[in-house]
Design a protein around this motif. Structure first.
Motif, mmCIF file in Angstrom:
data_model
loop_
_atom_site.group_PDB
_atom_site.id
_atom_site.type_symbol
_atom_site.label_atom_id
_atom_site.label_comp_id
_atom_site.label_asym_id
_atom_site.label_seq_id
_atom_site.Cartn_x
_atom_site.Cartn_y
_atom_site.Cartn_z
ATOM 1 N N ARG A 121 -14.943 -11.451 -0.114
ATOM 2 C CA ARG A 121 -14.576 -12.207 1.091
ATOM 3 C C ARG A 121 -13.859 -11.298 2.096
ATOM 4 N N LEU A 122 -12.937 -10.527 1.587
ATOM 5 C CA LEU A 122 -12.151 -9.668 2.466
ATOM 6 C C LEU A 122 -12.976 -8.500 3.001
ATOM 7 N N VAL A 123 -13.872 -7.975 2.173
ATOM 8 C CA VAL A 123 -14.732 -6.878 2.611
ATOM 9 C C VAL A 123 -15.641 -7.323 3.753
ATOM 10 N N ILE A 124 -16.322 -8.439 3.579
ATOM 11 C CA ILE A 124 -17.239 -8.890 4.629
ATOM 12 C C ILE A 124 -16.480 -9.495 5.811
ATOM 13 N N GLY A 125 -15.169 -9.721 5.593
ATOM 14 C CA GLY A 125 -14.328 -10.145 6.700
ATOM 15 C C GLY A 125 -13.856 -8.968 7.548
ATOM 16 N N GLY A 126 -14.230 -7.740 7.120
ATOM 17 C CA GLY A 126 -13.931 -6.550 7.920
ATOM 18 C C GLY A 126 -12.696 -5.777 7.503
ATOM 19 N N LYS A 127 -12.083 -6.148 6.383
ATOM 20 C CA LYS A 127 -10.853 -5.462 5.980
ATOM 21 C C LYS A 127 -11.153 -4.171 5.230
ATOM 22 N N GLN A 128 -10.309 -3.173 5.438
ATOM 23 C CA GLN A 128 -10.443 -1.903 4.751
ATOM 24 C C GLN A 128 -9.829 -1.998 3.357
ATOM 25 N N ASN A 129 -10.166 -1.033 2.502
ATOM 26 C CA ASN A 129 -9.703 -1.061 1.114
ATOM 27 C C ASN A 129 -8.184 -1.147 0.992
ATOM 28 N N LYS A 130 -7.461 -0.386 1.821
ATOM 29 C CA LYS A 130 -5.999 -0.380 1.704
ATOM 30 C C LYS A 130 -5.414 -1.750 2.083
ATOM 31 N N CYS A 131 -6.047 -2.419 3.058
ATOM 32 C CA CYS A 131 -5.578 -3.756 3.439
ATOM 33 C C CYS A 131 -5.891 -4.774 2.347
ATOM 34 N N ILE A 132 -7.060 -4.640 1.746
ATOM 35 C CA ILE A 132 -7.442 -5.531 0.655
ATOM 36 C C ILE A 132 -6.478 -5.346 -0.520
ATOM 37 N N ALA A 133 -6.168 -4.082 -0.823
ATOM 38 C CA ALA A 133 -5.240 -3.789 -1.918
ATOM 39 C C ALA A 133 -3.883 -4.443 -1.666
ATOM 40 N N TRP A 134 -3.395 -4.367 -0.414
ATOM 41 C CA TRP A 134 -2.105 -4.967 -0.070
ATOM 42 C C TRP A 134 -2.171 -6.489 -0.165
ATOM 43 N N ASP A 135 -3.221 -7.059 0.386
ATOM 44 C CA ASP A 135 -3.351 -8.518 0.370
ATOM 45 C C ASP A 135 -3.400 -9.076 -1.051
ATOM 46 N N LEU A 136 -4.060 -8.363 -1.952
ATOM 47 C CA LEU A 136 -4.245 -8.868 -3.314
ATOM 48 C C LEU A 136 -3.245 -8.301 -4.310
ATOM 49 N N GLY A 137 -2.401 -7.380 -3.856
ATOM 50 C CA GLY A 137 -1.390 -6.821 -4.745
ATOM 51 C C GLY A 137 -1.970 -5.950 -5.829
ATOM 52 N N ILE A 138 -3.023 -5.214 -5.502
ATOM 53 C CA ILE A 138 -3.669 -4.330 -6.466
ATOM 54 C C ILE A 138 -3.788 -2.940 -5.844
ATOM 55 N N SER A 139 -4.209 -1.974 -6.641
ATOM 56 C CA SER A 139 -4.330 -0.607 -6.132
ATOM 57 C C SER A 139 -5.643 -0.417 -5.379
ATOM 58 N N VAL A 151 -15.485 -16.716 5.182
ATOM 59 C CA VAL A 151 -14.895 -15.483 4.670
ATOM 60 C C VAL A 151 -13.403 -15.433 4.934
ATOM 61 N N GLU A 152 -12.898 -16.333 5.784
ATOM 62 C CA GLU A 152 -11.469 -16.329 6.093
ATOM 63 C C GLU A 152 -10.654 -17.114 5.077
ATOM 64 N N ASP A 153 -11.337 -17.833 4.144
ATOM 65 C CA ASP A 153 -10.631 -18.714 3.223
ATOM 66 C C ASP A 153 -9.544 -17.999 2.433
ATOM 67 N N ASP A 154 -9.810 -16.734 2.024
ATOM 68 C CA ASP A 154 -8.829 -15.998 1.228
ATOM 69 C C ASP A 154 -8.116 -14.931 2.029
ATOM 70 N N ALA A 155 -8.389 -14.849 3.327
ATOM 71 C CA ALA A 155 -7.872 -13.741 4.127
ATOM 72 C C ALA A 155 -6.354 -13.741 4.216
ATOM 73 N N SER A 156 -5.755 -14.910 4.080
ATOM 74 C CA SER A 156 -4.303 -14.978 4.240
ATOM 75 C C SER A 156 -3.565 -14.892 2.896
ATOM 76 N N MET A 157 -4.303 -14.621 1.816
ATOM 77 C CA MET A 157 -3.671 -14.562 0.508
ATOM 78 C C MET A 157 -2.649 -13.430 0.437
ATOM 79 N N SER A 158 -1.457 -13.729 0.000
ATOM 80 C CA SER A 158 -0.396 -12.724 -0.090
ATOM 81 C C SER A 158 -0.330 -12.191 -1.512
ATOM 82 N N PRO A 159 0.307 -11.023 -1.701
ATOM 83 C CA PRO A 159 0.440 -10.475 -3.058
ATOM 84 C C PRO A 159 1.109 -11.436 -4.015
#
Length: 218
Positions: free
Chosen positions: A151-169, A204-212
């Motif tokens: 969801r986050l990838v096709i929403g245009g987010k980069q890997n580092k932003c996805i990692a931060w949003d999901l609390g993973i490396s 694709v925005e459904d999970d975009a606001s998910m915090s760590p």
């Protein structure tokens, strides 16, 4: 030439049903006859082809039948037959979801032309449903976390932003992305985005606001 698909004829006049069935038979098309809307509804489910119904039936009018079929997620194209005085009613049936209408009296050629158009619409709908089902099946192979990453990838987010949003490396994100491509068989992010859209899986925005703090474990 009309494809080999069934046509369901609903009319309380047996003579009309027989004439239409004979016309369809000459075009090598199988038909099924029903004297009332209830008889047709009770005979379901109907797969492939189209429906031809008179706008005035003994148990209900064509508009109500179209509405019932729409409520039941019935997707075969519906051709409404109508007398000259019923044209407004037929137009209302189309607004309710019918594919087309044909005013009586009509020629065999006009009837077959309308049927061919309805069958073409039906084939197009079938292709859409097939693509949607295939896309959903491919995406269903993903884990919950992989779906979040997708969801986050096709929403245009980069890997580092996805990692931060999901609390993973970032490395974990990269692993998830590799698994996503492998499981879905997609060759690009564009293909994944199209697959997601076709499948009807949601925004694709459904999970975009998910915090760590709310993220699941990797």
């Amino acid at each position: 030439m009309i494809a080999h698909q069934d046509v369901h004829i609903i009319d309380d006049d047996q003579n009309i049903r027989r004439v239409l069935a004979s016309t369809l038979s000459s075009a090598r098309t199988i038909s099924h006859e029903y004297g009332t809307a209830a008889e047709f509804l009770e005979a379901g489910p109907h797969i492939g082809g189209c429906v031809v119904t008179d706008v005035r039936l003994p148990d209900m009018d064509g508009i109500r039948l179209v509405e019932i079929l729409r409520e039941r997620k019935f997707d075969l194209p519906i051709l409404v037959m109508t007398g000259y005085a019923d044209v407004d009613l037929a137009v209302r049936a189309m607004k309710a979801g019918a594919a087309d209408f044909l005013a009586k009296p009509f020629s065999n050629a006009a009837f077959l032309e309308k049927i061919e158009t309805c069958l073409a619409i039906g084939r197009a709908r079938t292709r859409v449903h097939t693509r949607r089902r295939n896309a959903a099946e491919r995406l269903s192979a993903l884990s919950g976390r992989e779906s979040q990453v997708l969801r986050l990838v096709i929403g245009g987010k980069q890997n580092k932003c996805i990692a931060w949003d999901l609390g993973i490396s970032i490395k974990t994100v990269e692993v998830h992305r590799a698994h996503i491509m492998e499981k879905t068989g997609a060759s690009s992010i564009v293909e994944l985005a199209r697959m997601w859209e076709i499948s009807g899986m949601g925004s694709v925005e459904d999970d975009a606001s998910m915090s760590p703090a709310l993220a699941l474990g990797a």
